[in-house]
Structures are given as structure tokens and as C-alpha cells.
Write an enzyme that holds these catalytic residues in place. Structure first.
Site, PDB file in Angstrom:
ATOM      1  N   LYS A 125      60.700  43.446 -36.651  1.00 40.79           N
ATOM      2  CA  LYS A 125      60.662  42.017 -36.945  1.00 40.79           C
ATOM      3  C   LYS A 125      60.846  41.862 -38.447  1.00 40.79           C
ATOM      4  O   LYS A 125      59.940  42.140 -39.227  1.00 40.79           O
ATOM      5  CB  LYS A 125      59.338  41.408 -36.493  1.00 40.79           C
ATOM      6  CG  LYS A 125      59.312  39.899 -36.650  1.00 40.79           C
ATOM      7  CD  LYS A 125      58.047  39.317 -36.093  1.00 40.79           C
ATOM      8  CE  LYS A 125      58.134  37.812 -36.062  1.00 40.79           C
ATOM      9  NZ  LYS A 125      58.469  37.210 -37.348  1.00 40.79           N
ATOM     10  N   ARG A 134      65.990  33.102 -40.518  1.00 46.39           N
ATOM     11  CA  ARG A 134      66.822  33.252 -39.333  1.00 46.39           C
ATOM     12  C   ARG A 134      68.172  32.587 -39.591  1.00 46.39           C
ATOM     13  O   ARG A 134      68.231  31.471 -40.114  1.00 46.39           O
ATOM     14  CB  ARG A 134      66.136  32.562 -38.154  1.00 46.39           C
ATOM     15  CG  ARG A 134      66.868  32.748 -36.845  1.00 46.39           C
ATOM     16  CD  ARG A 134      65.971  32.315 -35.715  1.00 46.39           C
ATOM     17  NE  ARG A 134      66.570  32.510 -34.423  1.00 46.39           N
ATOM     18  CZ  ARG A 134      65.862  32.556 -33.303  1.00 46.39           C
ATOM     19  NH1 ARG A 134      64.558  32.416 -33.335  1.00 46.39           N
ATOM     20  NH2 ARG A 134      66.452  32.722 -32.153  1.00 46.39           N
ATOM     21  N   ARG A 167      60.419  28.346 -25.917  1.00 51.94           N
ATOM     22  CA  ARG A 167      59.504  29.402 -26.315  1.00 51.94           C
ATOM     23  C   ARG A 167      58.922  30.009 -25.048  1.00 51.94           C
ATOM     24  O   ARG A 167      58.480  29.290 -24.172  1.00 51.94           O
ATOM     25  CB  ARG A 167      58.367  28.809 -27.166  1.00 51.94           C
ATOM     26  CG  ARG A 167      57.464  29.836 -27.805  1.00 51.94           C
ATOM     27  CD  ARG A 167      56.332  29.176 -28.573  1.00 51.94           C
ATOM     28  NE  ARG A 167      56.773  28.388 -29.720  1.00 51.94           N
ATOM     29  CZ  ARG A 167      57.187  28.906 -30.877  1.00 51.94           C
ATOM     30  NH1 ARG A 167      57.246  30.214 -31.031  1.00 51.94           N
ATOM     31  NH2 ARG A 167      57.560  28.118 -31.858  1.00 51.94           N
ATOM     32  N   LYS A 223      56.218  38.189 -30.185  1.00 53.46           N
ATOM     33  CA  LYS A 223      56.095  38.707 -31.549  1.00 53.46           C
ATOM     34  C   LYS A 223      54.717  39.314 -31.731  1.00 53.46           C
ATOM     35  O   LYS A 223      53.722  38.806 -31.219  1.00 53.46           O
ATOM     36  CB  LYS A 223      56.349  37.596 -32.566  1.00 53.46           C
ATOM     37  CG  LYS A 223      55.522  36.347 -32.393  1.00 53.46           C
ATOM     38  CD  LYS A 223      56.049  35.238 -33.312  1.00 53.46           C
ATOM     39  CE  LYS A 223      55.299  33.944 -33.096  1.00 53.46           C
ATOM     40  NZ  LYS A 223      55.918  32.803 -33.753  1.00 53.46           N
TER      41      LYS A 223
HETATM   42  P1  ATP Z   1      58.673  30.639 -34.385  1.00 57.35           P
HETATM   43  O1  ATP Z   1      60.111  30.957 -34.633  1.00 57.35           O
HETATM   44  O2  ATP Z   1      58.093  31.461 -33.288  1.00 57.35           O
HETATM   45  O3  ATP Z   1      58.341  29.197 -34.338  1.00 57.35           O
HETATM   46  P2  ATP Z   1      58.354  31.357 -37.037  1.00 57.35           P
HETATM   47  O4  ATP Z   1      59.619  30.721 -37.387  1.00 57.35           O
HETATM   48  O5  ATP Z   1      57.159  31.106 -37.887  1.00 57.35           O
HETATM   49  O6  ATP Z   1      57.874  31.094 -35.590  1.00 57.35           O
HETATM   50  P3  ATP Z   1      57.838  34.026 -36.573  1.00 57.35           P
HETATM   51  O7  ATP Z   1      56.509  33.683 -36.034  1.00 57.35           O
HETATM   52  O8  ATP Z   1      57.857  34.842 -37.784  1.00 57.35           O
HETATM   53  O9  ATP Z   1      58.716  32.830 -36.949  1.00 57.35           O
HETATM   54  O10 ATP Z   1      58.684  34.740 -35.389  1.00 57.35           O
HETATM   55  C1  ATP Z   1      59.933  34.465 -34.913  1.00 57.35           C
HETATM   56  C2  ATP Z   1      61.056  34.736 -35.903  1.00 57.35           C
HETATM   57  O11 ATP Z   1      61.166  36.103 -36.229  1.00 57.35           O
HETATM   58  C3  ATP Z   1      62.432  34.426 -35.392  1.00 57.35           C
HETATM   59  O12 ATP Z   1      62.683  33.057 -35.396  1.00 57.35           O
HETATM   60  C4  ATP Z   1      63.312  35.186 -36.352  1.00 57.35           C
HETATM   61  O13 ATP Z   1      63.582  34.400 -37.474  1.00 57.35           O
HETATM   62  C5  ATP Z   1      62.447  36.339 -36.815  1.00 57.35           C
HETATM   63  N1  ATP Z   1      62.931  37.677 -36.436  1.00 57.35           N
HETATM   64  C6  ATP Z   1      62.910  38.758 -37.239  1.00 57.35           C
HETATM   65  N2  ATP Z   1      63.380  39.843 -36.628  1.00 57.35           N
HETATM   66  C7  ATP Z   1      63.739  39.475 -35.385  1.00 57.35           C
HETATM   67  C8  ATP Z   1      64.295  40.161 -34.272  1.00 57.35           C
HETATM   68  N3  ATP Z   1      64.576  41.460 -34.307  1.00 57.35           N
HETATM   69  N4  ATP Z   1      64.536  39.444 -33.147  1.00 57.35           N
HETATM   70  C9  ATP Z   1      64.252  38.125 -33.097  1.00 57.35           C
HETATM   71  N5  ATP Z   1      63.725  37.423 -34.119  1.00 57.35           N
HETATM   72  C10 ATP Z   1      63.458  38.086 -35.253  1.00 57.35           C
END
Ligand code: ATP
Length: 598
Positions: A252, A257, A421, A427
Site C-alpha cells: 500500500k 491516487r 466501498r 486495507k
Molecule cells: P479511502 O480511499 O478508503 O477513502 P483514503 O483515500 O484515506 O481512504 P486509504 O485509507 O489510505 O485512502 O486507502 C485507500 C487508498 O490506498 C487508495 O485509494 C489508493 O490511493 C491507495 N493505494 C496505495 N497502494 C494501493 C494498491 N496497491 N492498491 C490499491 N490502492 C492503493
């Protein structure tokens, strides 16, 4: 359609905060409409002219709008300024002042098409003399408008339209107005929207071809798909249990993104998580992507992270955020903070939509499609079958600079679920392992005056999570810690457009801040734990009657989530799940029931 009808509907929408009533007003408003008025009315009601991803901005500052109101009403600017101080809203002032001017009534009624056309001209005015041109177009519009119309036109150009209509309510209204309002129809309308991110397009196809016609809306280059989102689990064994004991784990990456649209010919376009176009910020990626993709047109997703190009090491995310909004010295920043895209999804491969295929198929396609380059690489992945293997991969991921792992389901039916979601992606971050909960993305809904060093500024902010079912922002903490001097100086300026004299109807709080704010800016916070609180309103009643959830010892992480809109903040349901998983983890002697920070 006359603009008056829209303005009257706004007046009624503003007076209610009940989602069902809002939907009924919207249904009544849109049912008689056909394209292009239908799309115009939908966009205008959201304070926009075009789909959000097109990023059309009016660029009208308060001072310009004040000047236009003064000219249209034939009074001087200081009068407008004084009256606005009293009324708290330039739109209200405009409508009051224009009553006098419009004794005889406007000659030619303004239509929704006229308003859209003229507002678009304001948005498109660029370069030298454009400020004057914007004022002039606005004056001409206001002179033609009735007082009620003027009120909403002014609020529209200032970005302070407060009718509170959100996408989810519009989707409800569309399914009811132009289909049978059933769950199935609503799901199809939403699916078409998730794929195209364009409410005007969805509404047009729905009216002309019915619910079944929506299937003709396909993924297209240049039109971003709404991102698939992940659920959380408190530990790796729960992650594996959810996935029937077998999952693909990926690093991750902690960055931004990015959804990359790579056409066969022409410029590559990059979109953020909230579907804003960010191509200009990453010229090195737009240049390198065509070399890294074997078969175009293609749409891939990945995480953009800063790297040390010499060592290949991943650097802290804050380095990328320094690039946001810095358009001028990009060349220098590019050298200072080089970024790399770690691709983790493919949605369109060689022109074929593949988002409906299972995840293992998509990953195989991605591996075939991508020819890794220095700046475009593949997200590191491993398929694991047990907890020890998952733990080892997690530790390696963290050691390599990741913030944890993303687990992806390998099951049949593991399609890319746009805009949803779910447990197809889970995650699991580093912090879970040291007992702290995940960070929370809260929407600022108010500010409290500061004292001492912070006198004359806000010293703390009231934050809310979002409840999509009720379309409400429910507060969960007041945060004043974690702001360095730069953040303290930046915040008032970032929040000024959202200040509002009274509590916005969509906000629920037991605390009254010194300054209310419309939900707009999203901040990332962490805290010690979630507790039950009589003061806050998040997930109210879910754990204890009349009580909400609150975050103890909240602290701003320093990260303003510009890539999230207010409705993309953490939801009340997520907060409740975080609370429950924390209860599960805590020892019985130590239940998380300490005093909540007010
Ligand atoms: P969310 O997108 O769940 O609302 P957030 O934007 O705060 O929460 P995180 O909680 O950090 O993000 O977790 C999801 C994000 O992780 C994804 O939207 C993406 O940007 C990021 N990410 C990093 N590595 C990966 C991966 N290998 N596959 C999918 N997403 C990833």
C-alpha cells in the site's frame, strides 16, 4: 425552462434539510425537463456548469461580484459592502437592492439555457481584461434577473449556493422521475454515473432511452470512472478470513491516487481520487506513460509517490503534496521531488473495457500491458494463503516504504466496483499493529477563536464525518493540535469561502463554534481512541441512545485532503466500524469509555 422556476425550487430546497423532501422537490422540478435543460438544471443545482471532472471554475472573487451588484443596482460599492455585512450574504443583498430596480419587472425572462450560457462565458473569460469582462457579463445577467434569480446567480458565481443537493439525492430523483423509482432502477442509474461521472449524460440517456438504455454508457478515455474503495480489518487473520483464506497482497503505497487515461494519440490525462484533472502537475508521468503502455487506448490506476531516482527508495508522501498547486516552477520541483507511479489496476486495455473481469484476470492483463519504465512501475504483489506469509509480506511492504498492505480478493466476481466501498479490497495499515486506529478524514464545519499565540485566528476546528444515507455531516471532534505555523496561517484562507453565518442544514452538532462553515475542506486527523460522547453526533444512537462517537486527543496529521470532497470524508458507518473493532481489540479491563474531548 425559465430560470425563475429553478430559483423557486432553490428557495424551497434551502428551506428543508430532509432528504425525502428534497427528493420530492427535485422530482417535481426535473420531471418536465428534457435535454439540454435537464443537464443544465442538474449541474446548476450542484453549483456547477459541467461535470466536476472538467474543472470549470468561474473565477469570480467577492470583490468582483460586489462590483457587479453595485453596477446592476445603481448604487456605490460601499453601500453594497455595508448591507452585505448586515445580511451576511451578497446574494441576499443583491436581491434586496434589485427590488427597487425591478419595479417594472424584467422585459425578457431569463431562461436556464441563458444563465448557463452566460455563466459559461464568465468561466471562459481568461487573460488580460478578463476580470472586467466577467463583471460586465454578470452585470448584464443581474439586470435581466428578478430579485430572487439575482440572489441565486450571485451565490452561484461566488460558490456559496446553499441548496445542498448532492449527487446521491439527484440519483434518487432521476430514478423516480424517469423510471419506476425501484431499487433496481436506482442501482442502474448509479452504475451509469459511477462509470461516466457525468450526471448530465446519465440524465439525458435515461430520458431518451430509459433505464435499459443506460447500459450504452461505457468507459471512455477522458471521462474518469469513480474509484473503487477499500474496507478495513483490524488484523491480518481477519483480512484473510474475509477473503476465504487466500488473497493477493499488494504494497500500500502512501501517495496520491492517480487515474491515467492514455489515448492512442494525443495528450495523457491524469485524474485525482476526487476526479480533478491533475495532468499539469505531473508532466514527467504524462510524458512517460505512453512509453510504458503497450496497447492504447488504456486507463490504468496507480499510486503516485515521491522516489529517490538514484536509489529507487520511496520518500515520505509530504514531498508530493508540496507539488500540488505549484504550477510555476514545476520544472524545478520535478527535479527536486521526482515521482513514480505504481500501477495497481487496469480498467481499459487496448480500447477494451476490462473493469468487469475478475481481479486475477485484470492483474494478468496489467502485467502484460505494462512495460515498466523508471517512473511507471507495477505495484508489488504476492498471493498469500496463510497468516505467517501475510505477516512477512506486510513487514517487507512497510520496510520498503509502504504504509501497509492492500489485500485484494481473488474470488469469482471480483470485478472493479466503481464508486463502491467493499470487502473486495481491504486495507491494513502499519498503525493498526501498534494499537492506534487508522486516520480519519474529517470535514471542517466550524472554527473556534484562538487565544494567546493564536489570537485573531481560529485556534481549533470542529470536524464531522459524513453519513451518506441521511446526507448529513455529524461532528466527532474539535481539533486544535498538530497545526504548525504554516498550516495555521493557511487555514483561514482555505476556509474563507466556506464561512457561513448559521449552521448549515446538513450539519449536526451538539457544539456551537464561533464560526460555522459549509462542509468543504477535509483534514486528516488521528487520535488516541473513539469513545461514546453526549456532545458529538457521529453515528448517533448506534452505540448508546442519544450519544454519538467522538475522537479522544485528536491531532491534525498535517495533511489537508485536497483529493477528497466533503462527501468523500470518512463516513459515520466507517467510524462505527473503527469503534467496534477497537472494542474487540481492547482488553476487558480497559474498555474505551474515557472522557471524549469536546
Ligand atoms: P479511502 O480511499 O478508503 O477513502 P483514503 O483515500 O484515506 O481512504 P486509504 O485509507 O489510505 O485512502 O486507502 C485507500 C487508498 O490506498 C487508495 O485509494 C489508493 O490511493 C491507495 N493505494 C496505495 N497502494 C494501493 C494498491 N496497491 N492498491 C490499491 N490502492 C492503493
Amino acid at each position: 425552462m425559465r430560470f425563475t422556476e429553478l430559483a423557486e425550487a432553490y428557495e424551497r430546497l434551502e428551506a428543508t434539510s430532509k432528504r425525502l423532501e428534497m427528493r420530492a422537490i427535485l422530482v417535481e422540478l426535473i420531471r418536465p425537463l428534457r435535454p439540454p435543460d435537464l443537464a443544465h438544471a442538474l449541474f446548476l443545482s450542484q453549483g456547477m456548469l459541467r461535470p466536476e471532472y472538467e474543472g470549470v471554475e468561474l473565477g469570480v472573487a467577492d470583490s468582483l461580484a460586489r462590483r457587479a451588484v453595485a453596477a446592476a443596482a445603481g448604487v456605490d460599492e460601499s453601500t453594497v459592502g455595508k448591507r452585505t455585512k448586515a445580511s451576511g450574504d451578497l446574494g441576499t443583498t443583491a436581491s434586496e437592492l434589485l427590488v427597487a430596480v425591478h419595479r417594472l419587472g424584467p422585459e425578457e425572462p431569463l431562461t436556464v439555457a441563458d444563465a448557463t450560457r452566460e455563466l459559461t462565458r464568465i468561466a471562459e473569460a481568461k487573460g488580460p481584461g478578463s476580470q472586467e469582462a466577467k463583471v460586465q457579463i454578470l452585470v448584464d445577467l443581474l439586470v435581466r434577473a428578478t430579485p430572487l434569480e439575482a440572489k441565486f446567480l450571485v451565490r452561484f458565481v461566488l460558490g456559496t449556493l446553499r441548496v445542498g443537493v448532492r449527487e446521491m439525492t439527484i440519483l434518487d430523483a432521476l430514478a423516480e422521475a424517469f423510471a419506476d423509482g425501484s431499487k433496481d432502477a436506482r442501482a442502474k442509474v448509479e452504475a451509469a454515473f459511477n462509470l461516466s461521472s457525468d450526471l448530465g449524460l446519465v440524465a439525458g440517456v435515461l430520458v431518451e432511452r430509459g433505464v435499459e438504455g443506460l447500459a450504452s454508457i461505457e468507459l471512455e478515455i477522458g471521462r474518469p470512472i469513480r474509484p473503487m474503495l477499500a474496507e478495513r480489518e483490524p488484523d491480518l487473520s481477519s483480512v484473510l478470513a474475509r477473503m476465504d483464506g487466500r488473497a493477493a497482497l499488494e504494497v500500500k503505497y502512501d501517495g496520491l491516487r492517480v487515474q491515467a487515461h492514455v489515448p492512442r494519440r494525443g495528450p495523457v490525462r491524469l485524474f485525482s481520487r476526487r476526479l480533478e484533472e491533475i495532468s499539469a502537475q505531473f508532466p514527467e508521468l504524462t510524458a512517460e506513460l505512453p512509453l510504458a503502455i503497450r496497447d492504447t487506448p488504456a486507463i490504468i490506476e496507480g499510486e503516485c509517490v515521491p522516489v529517490d531516482l538514484d536509489t529507487g527508495e520511496i520518500l515520505p508522501f509530504q514531498e508530493v503534496s508540496r507539488r500540488r498547486g505549484r504550477k510555476h516552477d514545476l520544472a524545478r520541483v520535478q527535479e527536486e521531488v521526482p515521482v513514480c507511479l505504481f500501477a495497481f489496476e487496469v480498467l481499459l486495455a487496448g480500447g477494451t473495457p476490462v473493469y468487469g473481469r475478475s481481479f486475477p484476470e485484470r492483474r494478468a492483463l496489467l502485467e502484460g500491458l505494462l512495460k515498466p519504465t523508471e517512473r511507471v512501475r507495477l505495484a508489488v504483489q504476492e498471493v498469500v494463503h496463510d497468516v505467517p506469509a501475510a505477516t512477512r509480506f506486510f513487514e517487507e511492504a512497510v520496510a520498503a516504504g509502504g504504509e501497509g498492505v492492500m489485500a485484494k480478493s481473488l474470488k469469482e466476481g471480483s470485478a472493479y466496483r466503481a464508486g463502491a466501498r467493499g470487502y473486495w479490497w481491504i486495507k491494513y495499515k502499519r498503525e493498526y499493529t501498534v494499537g492506534l486506529s487508522d486516520s480519519i478524514d474529517g470535514v471542517v464545519v466550524g472554527g473556534f477563536h484562538g487565544r494567546g499565540r493564536r489570537a485573531g485566528r481560529f485556534g481549533a476546528y470542529l470536524l464531522a464525518v459524513y453519513d451518506p444515507a441521511r446526507d448529513r455531516f455529524e461532528t466527532f471532534c474539535k481539533v486544535g493540535t498538530g497545526f504548525d505555523d504554516a498550516a495555521l496561517a493557511e487555514m483561514p484562507q482555505r476556509l474563507a469561502p466556506f464561512e457561513t453565518p448559521a449552521r448549515p442544514p446538513s450539519v449536526e452538532s451538539g457544539l456551537t463554534p464561533d464560526q460555522w462553515m459549509r462542509p468543504g475542506l477535509v483534514l486528516e486527523v488521528r487520535g488516541a481512541e473513539l469513545t461514546v460522547s453526549p456532545i458529538h453526533r457521529a453515528a448517533i444512537g448506534a452505540v448508546r441512545a442519544e450519544a454519538g462517537l467522538a475522537l479522544r486527543f485528536p491531532r491534525f496529521t498535517g495533511r489537508i485532503r485536497d483529493d477528497k470532497g466533503p462527501t468523500e470524508a470518512t463516513t459515520s458507518a466507517e467510524l462505527l466500524r473503527m469503534y467496534r473493532s477497537q472494542v474487540r481489540q481492547a482488553s476487558p479491563k480497559d474498555p474505551p469509555t474515557g472522557p471524549a474531548s469536546p
